[in-house]
Design an enzyme around this catalytic site. Structure first.
Site, PDB file in Angstrom:
ATOM      1  CD  GLU A 211       6.734  -1.408 -13.076  1.00  0.00           C
ATOM      2  OE1 GLU A 211       5.703  -2.084 -13.079  1.00  0.00           O
ATOM      3  OE2 GLU A 211       6.984  -0.568 -12.204  1.00  0.00           O
TER       4      GLU A 211
ATOM      5  NE  ARG B 152       4.625   2.468 -11.051  1.00  0.00           N
ATOM      6  CZ  ARG B 152       3.963   1.321 -10.875  1.00  0.00           C
ATOM      7  NH1 ARG B 152       4.582   0.165 -10.969  1.00  0.00           N
ATOM      8  NH2 ARG B 152       2.679   1.337 -10.595  1.00  0.00           N
TER       9      ARG B 152
HETATM   10  N1  LIG Z   1       8.780  -0.047  -6.856  1.00  0.00           N
HETATM   11  C1  LIG Z   1       7.722  -0.888  -7.028  1.00  0.00           C
HETATM   12  C2  LIG Z   1       7.161  -1.083  -8.275  1.00  0.00           C
HETATM   13  C3  LIG Z   1       6.122  -1.979  -8.390  1.00  0.00           C
HETATM   14  N2  LIG Z   1       5.664  -2.645  -7.315  1.00  0.00           N
HETATM   15  C4  LIG Z   1       4.598  -3.645  -7.462  1.00  0.00           C
HETATM   16  C5  LIG Z   1       3.229  -3.103  -7.685  1.00  0.00           C
HETATM   17  C6  LIG Z   1       2.565  -4.176  -8.497  1.00  0.00           C
HETATM   18  O1  LIG Z   1       2.073  -5.188  -7.638  1.00  0.00           O
HETATM   19  C7  LIG Z   1       3.694  -4.757  -9.328  1.00  0.00           C
HETATM   20  C8  LIG Z   1       3.782  -4.252 -10.738  1.00  0.00           C
HETATM   21  O2  LIG Z   1       3.264  -2.951 -10.842  1.00  0.00           O
HETATM   22  P1  LIG Z   1       2.343  -2.479 -12.081  1.00  0.00           P
HETATM   23  O3  LIG Z   1       3.257  -2.455 -13.257  1.00  0.00           O
HETATM   24  O4  LIG Z   1       1.247  -3.469 -12.269  1.00  0.00           O
HETATM   25  O5  LIG Z   1       1.857  -1.115 -11.715  1.00  0.00           O
HETATM   26  O6  LIG Z   1       4.883  -4.423  -8.614  1.00  0.00           O
HETATM   27  C9  LIG Z   1       6.228  -2.418  -6.069  1.00  0.00           C
HETATM   28  O7  LIG Z   1       5.791  -3.010  -5.060  1.00  0.00           O
HETATM   29  N3  LIG Z   1       7.256  -1.559  -5.962  1.00  0.00           N
END
Ligand SMILES: Nc1ccn([C@H]2C[C@H](O)[C@@H](COP(=O)(O)O)O2)c(=O)n1
Ligand code: ADP
Length: 229
Positions: free
Chosen positions: A48, A101
């Site tokens: 991501e 994702r």
């Molecule tokens: N659609 C999304 C995708 C991710 N996030 C946020 C959640 C985490 O703080 C950060 C990265 O996610 P991870 O790869 O650590 O699971 O981004 C979001 O708010 N909305």
């Protein structure tokens, strides 16, 4: 470049190659999993673009969203939608792509959670939903397999604390529980949104060594995935 095929825009160029999306809660171990498989030859890995979400022209929409979700949720999710769409449409440089994702979980998990928890105004949700529906109706976003790293929210909470990303220090366990239920209803119970590809579930509460062992055990299943039509 995009061209038209069967009523949808598709990326120009090479034959369709398998796309595998790694899904799971925050800090479930997706990046660690992708790092492991990135050592395999003939596989391209896209994590991501979190660094973009933390710095767009000097602004940090990820931090803003955690500080004030009602004000900044739309801003962050609009930008995430753009950057993830860009990943889906980028040219695949290896025989197989694994990515962290997808456009689908951005909408079905994160946007949905903001809205359902009362942190996103209805008008913002409506605008994001219209964008999402337009994209999936008009652009081909192929996914051939979803690998779901299934964790308990408590495991993610512990790993989140250990990772210690500045913006995420305010995340309570309840936030991870809400995301967990949305993931389970989508990918396990099939009670919410259409699942765009077959799902391989990997229990992911285990220590790293056991996880790497499980990844090896599932390697064949993951990489012999048939391409979706
Ligand atoms: N659609 C999304 C995708 C991710 N996030 C946020 C959640 C985490 O703080 C950060 C990265 O996610 P991870 O790869 O650590 O699971 O981004 C979001 O708010 N909305
Ligand atoms: N199986 C595991 N056991 C313990 N810690 C783990 C395990 N997998 C990952 N971690 C650690 O947990 C944190 C979150 O992992 P990460 O792969 O970044 O999750 P995600 O990409 O899903 O947000 C990192 O500090 C990582 O080193």
């Amino acid at each position: 470049m995009l061209s038209s095929s069967q009523g949808k825009l598709v990326r120009d160029g090479e034959d369709r190659k398998p796309v595998i999306c790694i899904e799971g809660n925050i800090a479930s171990g997706k990046t660690t999993c992708l790092e492991y498989f990135s050592k395999t030859s003939n596989i391209e890995v896209l994590t991501e673009p979190v660094s973009k979400w933390r710095n767009v022209r000097g602004h940090n929409p990820l931090a803003l969203m955690y500080e004030d979700p009602a004000r900044w949720g739309l801003t962050l999710q609009t930008y995430i939608q753009l950057t993830v769409l860009d990943h889906h449409l980028s040219k695949i440089m290896a025989p197989v792509r694994m990515m962290e994702r997808s456009l689908y979980s951005a909408k079905y998990i994160f946007v949905e959670n903001l809205y359902k928890s009362g942190k996103m105004p209805e008008v913002d949700y409506a605008v994001l939903s219209e964008w999402f529906e337009w994209i999936i109706s008009n652009i081909s976003i192929p996914v051939d397999l979803i690998v779901y790293l299934q964790t308990s929210p408590q495991t993610c909470f512990d790993r989140l604390k250990q990772r210690c990303r500045e913006e995420e220090k305010v995340i309570p366990l309840e936030y991870l529980e809400a995301l967990h239920h949305l993931y389970e209803n989508w990918l396990i119970n099939n009670t919410s949104f259409k699942v765009p590809a077959p799902v391989l579930v990997i229990p992911a509460d285990h220590d790293l060594q056991k996880m790497l062992h499980q990844y090896e055990e599932n390697r064949e299943k993951i990489f012999t995935v048939p391409r979706a039509p």
